[in-house]
Design an enzyme around this catalytic site. Structure first.
Site, PDB file in Angstrom:
ATOM      1  CB  CYS A   1      18.128  47.057  42.986  1.00 46.42           C
ATOM      2  SG  CYS A   1      18.919  48.688  42.978  1.00 46.42           S
TER       3      CYS A   1
ATOM      4  CG  HIS B   1      22.385  46.472  44.341  1.00 47.23           C
ATOM      5  ND1 HIS B   1      21.338  46.327  43.451  1.00 47.23           N
ATOM      6  CD2 HIS B   1      22.344  45.363  45.137  1.00 47.23           C
ATOM      7  CE1 HIS B   1      20.712  45.187  43.683  1.00 47.23           C
ATOM      8  NE2 HIS B   1      21.295  44.585  44.709  1.00 47.23           N
TER       9      HIS B   1
ATOM     10  CG  ASN C   1      21.047  41.177  46.365  1.00 38.93           C
ATOM     11  OD1 ASN C   1      20.498  42.202  45.982  1.00 38.93           O
ATOM     12  ND2 ASN C   1      22.174  40.752  45.830  1.00 38.93           N
TER      13      ASN C   1
END
Length: 460
Positions: free
Chosen positions: A87, A379, A401
């Site tokens: 991520c 994250h 995202n």
């Protein structure tokens, strides 16, 4: 001396005597004190056949949400990291690609995560093996050595890694070196890399009396094997390619041109990620307006430890709002799973009634959650929007995202401002959006934290 020993021994015995194990009397007491009511039996039955989150979901908070944002950075295309911990890399590339898309007026563009991930894993391997050489005189049970063997490398990371990797290796469009199965499913492949690195590390320690020159030659041999494993798993990294931007119909906007990864970055992005940006942290368990860095929290041996300035939340929000108003996305990280309704993509402290389900209070504040390892940055995503009220105060935030377009709210997560206060941790902003007080504070000598500090947490 004998009296002292006897006294200490008696003290130890007394301590053992007062320390209680769980006894039958205690168990009987617990059972009497916790006879379930009819309502609690219903909850028990529900928990036996469903997840805690689905049962604790607050239906009163499921009304239609306002998805309007007063200030938002344009974005085109949602990326998907699949079953990988990259991520941090997707977020870094999303920040950079937004700049290219807006400046070149492109319909879409994705930069290759696989290209930089190859070098990330190679560089982390070198970082680990060199750290083993540097600590070879320490015993195996030394806390740093133990930590190194527990964490030889990972597929997680931070913005500092993005900055150092890009500065050294440049970037390429995704079509030049696309993701393959291994890149999308990193867990098993990384397991074998770590196994090989641990084996190599033991051999380096066994040869600890060798000269530094001999150890470097030994390390180079091991890195060559790691390089081969990476080529087999991820493909050989590209060194030169031909590319030109295209419009929505696939028509070239200019003549195709040859690039190296470094020349491509210089022409289309050109920012100094290592010096033009500052990482801000909200960690109420430590003193604000102080800088900190974490030992071994870097991606390259010759790179930078993760360095951040710890600030009150209002200061961080001010910089974030300034960046969004200037149409500039930011690297952002948080404790993503806390109170996140995955079906709607809404992060709200009122989403779940966990206390009502279990009949207990969860009373820790943010500082206590950090100290006890209950919460931390897990994250990374791309902060792109804020909704301001009539007084200019934020009411909610939106991030792009990297879990695919079908996840959450059209690939995004919307966070209430209250949730933001509790579970937001890191934000990377261009220095031009930080005020003079922040820039001055960032220049102080940082406090070095050990690698096992609670704040050492790679975004995944």
């Amino acid at each position: 001396m004998k009296k002292t020993i006897i006294t200490l021994t008696l003290s130890a015995v007394a301590s053992i005597a007062t320390a209680q194990s769980i006894t039958d009397d205690m168990l009987q007491s617990f059972a009497k004190e916790n006879i379930l009511t009819g309502q609690e039996r219903v909850i028990r039955n529900a928990l036996s056949s469903g997840s805690v989150a689905s049962i604790a979901l607050n239906q009163d908070n499921q009304t239609e949400r306002n998805t309007y944002f007063s200030n938002s950075v344009p974005s085109k295309g949602i990326t998907d990291q699949k079953s990988s911990g990259r991520c941090w890399l997707f977020t870094g590339m999303n920040v950079l690609r937004a700049k290219i898309i807006n400046e070149q007026k492109l319909n879409s563009l994705e930069l290759s995560q696989n290209y930089l991930f190859f070098y990330d894993q190679l560089e982390k391997s070198n970082l680990f093996l060199q750290a083993i050489i540097d600590t070879r005189k320490k015993p195996m049970d030394d806390q740093t050595v133990t930590w190194l063997f527990q964490n030889p490398l990972s597929d997680g990371g931070t913005f500092t890694g993005v900055a150092d990797l890009v500065a050294k290796y440049g970037v390429v469009p995704s079509g030049v070196m696309p993701d393959n199965y291994t890149a999308k499913n990193t867990s098993q492949f990384t397991t074998f890399l770590k196994r090989k690195l641990r084996e190599d590390a033991l051999l380096l320690r066994e040869n600890s009396k060798a000269t530094d020159k001999a150890l470097q030659a030994q390390k180079k041999e091991y890195l060559s094997e790691i390089y081969k494993m990476l080529v087999l798993g991820l493909g050989a990294p590209v060194t030169e390619f031909t590319w030109a931007p295209k419009d929505a119909n696939g028509k070239y906007l200019s003549e195709p041109k040859k690039y190296t990864p470094q020349s491509f970055y210089a022409e289309f992005i050109g920012q100094d990620l290592q010096n033009d940006y500052i990482m801000l942290m909200n960690d109420p368990s430590r003193e604000y307006w102080k800088t900190y860095e974490i030992q071994y929290d870097r991606h390259t041996y010759d790179g930078h430890n993760w360095l951040y300035l710890n600030l009150p939340m209002d200061e961080i929000k001010e910089a974030a709002i300034a960046s969004i108003k200037d149409s500039t996305m930011m690297y952002f990280s948080c404790d993503v799973s806390k109170f996140l309704d995955r079906s709607t993509g809404i992060s709200d402290l009122n989403n779940y009634n966990y206390e009502d389900i279990f009949g207990v209070k969860f009373g820790m504040d943010k500082a206590k959650r950090i100290k006890s390892f209950d919460s931390g940055s897990t994250h990374a995503m791309t902060l792109k929007a804020v909704d301001l009220d009539a007084n200019g105060k934020p009411t909610k935030w939106e991030v792009e995202n990297s879990w695919g377009a079908s996840y959450g709210f059209q690939g995004h997560i919307i966070m209430t401002d209250e949730w933001f206060d509790n579970y937001m941790f890191r934000l990377v902003v261009n220095k031009k959006y930080a005020n003079e007080k922040i820039l001055k504070a960032a220049q102080q000598k940082p406090t070095l934290l050990p690698c096992w500090d609670p704040m050492f947490s790679c975004e995944e």
